[in-house]
Design a protein around this motif. Structure first.
Motif, short mmCIF file in Angstrom:
data_model
loop_
_atom_site.label_atom_id
_atom_site.label_comp_id
_atom_site.label_asym_id
_atom_site.label_seq_id
_atom_site.Cartn_x
_atom_site.Cartn_y
_atom_site.Cartn_z
N ASN A 1 -8.16 -12.57 9.69
CA ASN A 1 -7.98 -11.15 9.96
C ASN A 1 -9.34 -10.61 10.40
O ASN A 1 -10.27 -10.55 9.61
CB ASN A 1 -7.48 -10.42 8.72
N ARG B 1 -2.27 -12.75 5.11
CA ARG B 1 -3.30 -12.02 5.84
C ARG B 1 -4.01 -11.09 4.87
O ARG B 1 -3.39 -10.21 4.27
CB ARG B 1 -2.66 -11.21 6.97
N ASP C 1 -6.93 -8.32 3.69
CA ASP C 1 -7.79 -7.24 4.17
C ASP C 1 -9.15 -7.24 3.47
O ASP C 1 -10.19 -7.04 4.11
CB ASP C 1 -7.10 -5.89 3.95
#
Length: 527
Positions: A386, A356, A358
């Motif tokens: 995400n 995941r 960011d």
């Protein structure tokens, strides 16, 4: 004496040159005398060359550059114990062109050292033994006889005040541009190792008077060892054939071009740098894409650094607690900043970080790809996992005012770094980059104009800081005209799968209490 005029070029056999102290002599010195309409002085210059120059066998080459007087005949009649060759250019080649022929003679005939002096007597041949000493000792590859190491001596020797001031001002300007600390760039008394001349493309240099500047810059390009030794100044009745203002303008322009080549901002095969600086250098200590990203990415983020190079940005992000996954086609010299590194050629697709993410970084990457749109689409797939993920992307602004100005004059100069990097296959403006992102399902949240990396080109100094400040101010006036690079922060536009999943979740939420069985057959279509 061996006068030689006209005819085809030939290899000259100088092996019969008389040797002085034969046991100790191992090197061959060519004294190159460039002459133009010097019939009154050239014989005296030849005669003043010392009969014995310790450590070398001396030969003399006089190059008459198409003089209209009796320079050739005067040189042939001169008296000296050394072998002399007198050549005459049937067509005037210019000051620089004459030197090229002389250096080619030295290379072709196996000399070890070549000493340049002028046929007008301005530079004293008597100083040859002292000037060649650093080359014989292996301490230098070039020696410049400087008149400006003793500045009062230059004036006492008859140097006109305007030439003295011009010499000093030009030298200070050139030292400021090159970072060197020479006392004088404009001396005509020079000693070169023939081995270093073989490495210089001096045949590409100008035929005019700023040839002397170009060859010094070529020596600097190869990090050659240059030594200056003081020489006395003598000005007699010689005729000055240099237009001072034109010469100064060409010298400054040439030196600036060398600096741009040294900084990788343009290509010029005249300056073959031996081992130039790394193409991608850190830009963390001044306003740049690197410093902007390090400030923008929050502590503790998981970052996918696409085209991470040697990890300059990754190291700074790791220091603030970020987890960095890097991808590039060459492994970094120091892998420690990376939690994981994926070695991959982006032309063959983007590897899946399987985490995941960011923040996805694509700093100065898309311009290198043949089909950057494919990379953007693959980034969208990864970022969609995400919903808070962001893409930070940067590239050069081909509409930068300097590029526009060059185009106005029909110039499009590629270089080893910068907007017109040799490896760039796609070029963007603010508008075209925004459109490419929009077409790949990204929404641009913020657009930033980045100034030119003056500290890389000029060093970390006041001038670079002032230019950065000025460039930032101009960007506020016109980002598209004055930004050297552009940086955009983007969020992925929800895909259809994403929207379908939201619709299913919302339906489940609203109907779960009343008709739970009605939603059991609904599928999002995702694997």
């Amino acid at each position: 004496m061996r006068p030689f005029e006209g005819g085809e070029a030939e290899m000259l056999d100088l092996s019969d040159a008389p040797a002085v102290h034969e046991v100790a002599v191992t090197r061959r010195l060519l004294v190159l005398i460039v002459a133009y309409e010097a019939e009154a002085t050239v014989a005296s210059v030849i005669a003043r060359i010392p009969a014995v120059v310790p450590g070398v066998n001396v030969s003399i080459l006089v190059l008459d550059d198409g003089s209209l007087d009796q320079t050739f005949e005067a040189a042939c009649a001169a008296s000296t114990p050394h072998p002399v060759h007198v050549l005459r250019n049937p067509v005037n080649q210019g000051y620089g062109g004459n030197q090229k022929i002389g250096y080619q003679f030295a290379v072709a005939n196996g000399f070890d050292i070549v000493a340049l002096i002028h046929g007008d007597g301005q530079y004293g041949p008597e100083h040859l033994p002292r000037l060649i000493a650093p080359l014989l000792a292996g301490e230098a590859e070039a020696v410049l006889g400087s008149r400006m190491m003793d500045r009062r001596g230059a004036l006492r020797g008859g140097m006109p005040l305007y030439k003295f001031l011009g010499n000093r001002i030009l030298t200070e300007i050139q030292n400021g541009i090159t970072g060197a600390k020479l006392h004088e760039y404009h001396t005509g008394y020079r000693i070169y190792s023939v081995e270093i001349l073989k490495k210089l493309p001096f045949h590409r240099n100008t035929n005019n008077f700023h040839f002397d500047t170009e060859i010094i810059l070529q020596l600097m390009s190869l990090s050659a060892r240059i030594t200056e030794l003081s020489i006395p100044t003598y000005y007699g009745n010689e005729v000055c054939r240099v237009n001072g203002l034109t010469y100064a303008a060409k010298v400054v322009a040439t030196t600036l071009r060398w600096r741009m080549r040294a900084s990788g901002l343009l290509q010029d095969s005249k300056y073959p740098f031996a081992a130039g600086p790394a193409v991608y250098q850190p830009k963390l200590d001044f306003p740049s894409t690197h410093s902007w990203v390090v400030d923008a990415v929050p502590h503790g983020s998981t970052v996918f650094d696409i085209g991470c190079s040697d990890g300059h940005v990754a190291a700074s992000l790791a220091a603030k607690g970020c987890r960095v996954i890097g991808v590039d086609q060459v492994p970094p010299a120091d892998p420690r900043p990376f939690a994981r590194f994926l070695m991959h050629d982006l032309e063959h697709g983007l590897p899946d970080p399987e985490e995941r993410i960011d923040y996805i970084l694509a700093l100065d990457v898309i311009e290198h790809l043949r089909v950057p749109e494919r990379l953007l689409e693959e980034i969208h797939v990864i970022s969609s996992r995400n919903r808070g993920a962001r893409l930070i992307i940067s590239t050069g602004n081909v509409a930068f005012f300097i590029v526009r100005f060059m185009l106005l004059f029909g110039k499009f100069n590629y270089g080893v770094r910068g907007i017109l990097d040799f490896t760039h296959t796609r070029l963007f403006t603010f508008a075209s980059l925004s459109r490419a992102l929009r077409d790949s399902a990204f929404s641009v949240e913020r657009t930033v104009g980045i100034p030119a990396p003056f500290p890389l080109a000029l060093g970390r100094n006041r001038i670079a800081r002032a230019l950065l400040w000025l460039n930032q101010g101009l960007i506020r006036i016109s980002r598209g005209l004055f930004a050297f690079q552009m940086l955009m922060v983007c969020r992925p536009v929800p895909s259809l799968d994403w929207l379908l999943e939201d619709a299913v979740k919302e339906a489940l939420k609203r109907t779960s209490a009343s008709v739970p069985a009605a939603t059991e057959e609904v599928s999002t279509g995702r694997a």
